[in-house]
Enzyme design. Structure first.
Site, PDB file in Angstrom:
ATOM      1  CG  HIS A 157      -0.258   0.063   2.535  1.00  0.00           C
ATOM      2  ND1 HIS A 157      -0.156  -1.045   3.354  1.00  0.00           N
ATOM      3  CD2 HIS A 157       0.386   1.068   3.186  1.00  0.00           C
ATOM      4  CE1 HIS A 157       0.496  -0.711   4.448  1.00  0.00           C
ATOM      5  NE2 HIS A 157       0.851   0.570   4.373  1.00  0.00           N
ATOM      6  CB  ALA A 158       1.033   4.356  -1.452  1.00  0.00           C
TER       7      ALA A 158
END
Length: 335
Positions: free
Chosen positions: A245-246
């Site tokens: 994820h970011a």
């Protein structure tokens, strides 16, 4: 106008520069310009094949199948109803797709599940792909792998069941030895610059005496933000992948205080790095709008993560396509 089941007229094929071997049976009229279908292949009427595709000998393509542009399908492959192949995909010899998790003779489901192979992916010979999965963009499925779960973008998978062994087009960073530096400036200088320019490695001080070793970090000198939260990751099965994820606004600082863990950072523009964190003296700063992956945990790994903000679900981007779109649109990304 010919019927739907009739093959394209020879003059139309010639106009489109479509080559069909005399020993192939092509019933579909939806074959893109420049494509090649070789001997003993059978393409059913409903199948759609894009431009410049190469369908090799002894390939069977069922009706509800879409094959993109510049796809190569090697010998002995069957593409069953529900298979979707995007552009620039390579499918090796004797790859097996399935489209029914509980097949029974003479009992067809109302609709077969969809299996998707994303743009630029490659599948090695004799691999088996279970129904309903997605092979991510630019991923590589190794020869003989049995894929039972979705494969993330850029991942390399192998084995039975398939597990992630690496990431395509991702340089492995060779880090210098764990020597004590003369000071903060020297510690920073000895670490290489990442391809993902806004992510940075930090060498933490180490003090050793007869009582043991101590590493520490100070806000400003070593830590580029003030933490508002911390968490630890441990007891992870070695083949499991975490992260993926970011963050839109949150900074993170990662230190593997015990054991080792592999980390991948990706800026969404084609720049990636893989780093092995295996020392309490080494920290990785991941700023907002950088995709992060953690994998290849050692059995004793303990990963400490310091975060600049408290938990907020809407700060996460968990879908890689959404992340790429946000980067392209210029959302976030300020260190």
């Amino acid at each position: 106008m010919p019927s739907h089941s009739a093959p394209p007229p020879a003059d139309l094929r010639k106009l489109l520069d479509v080559y069909v071997h005399p020993q192939a049976l092509v019933e579909s009229q939806q074959i893109g310009a420049g494509s090649r279908v070789w001997a003993f292949s059978h393409v059913l009427p409903g199948a759609r094949i894009g431009c410049d595709a190469n369908i090799c000998d002894h390939v069977f393509i069922e009706n509800d199948v879409v094959v993109g542009d510049r796809v190569t399908v090697k010998c002995g492959v069957q593409l069953w109803d529900g298979v979707r192949i995007e552009d620039d995909v390579f499918i090796g010899p004797n790859v097996t797709f399935s489209n029914d998790a509980f097949p029974r003779s003479k009992q067809r489901p109302e609709r077969f599940v969809q299996t998707l192979v994303r743009k630029g992916a490659s599948i090695g010979s004799n691999a088996t792909i279970r129904p309903g999965l997605t092979i991510g963009a630019n991923a590589l499925v190794s020869d003989g792998a049995v894929v039972t779960r979705d494969v993330p973008p850029n991942a390399i998978v192998a084995g039975n069941p398939a597990h992630i062994t690496g990431y395509a087009n991702t340089p492995h960073l060779d880090l210098p030895g764990q020597t004590v530096a003369a000071g903060p400036a020297a510690a920073a200088a000895e670490l290489p610059r990442l391809n993902v320019a806004r992510a940075t490695l930090h060498r933490l001080p180490k003090i050793v005496d007869m009582r043991g070793a101590l590493s520490f970090g100070e806000i400003g000198a070593h830590l580029p933000f003030t933490p508002q939260r911390f968490f630890m990751v441990y007891d992870v099965p070695s083949r499991e992948v975490r992260g993926e994820h970011a963050h839109r606004a949150c900074h993170q600082f990662l230190v593997c205080v015990k054991g080792s863990v592999g980390l991948v950072v990706d800026d969404g523009t084609g720049q990636r790095d893989e780093i092995l964190l295996d020392s309490a003296r080494l920290g990785l700063h991941i700023p907002p709008m950088v995709w992060g992956i953690q994998y290849q945990f050692s059995a004793d790994a303990v990963l400490l993560v310091l975060a600049s903000d408290t938990y907020a679900a809407d700060d996460y981007i968990r879908n890689y396509d959404e992340f790429l779109a946000a980067v392209a649109a210029g959302a976030g990304g300020q260190a």
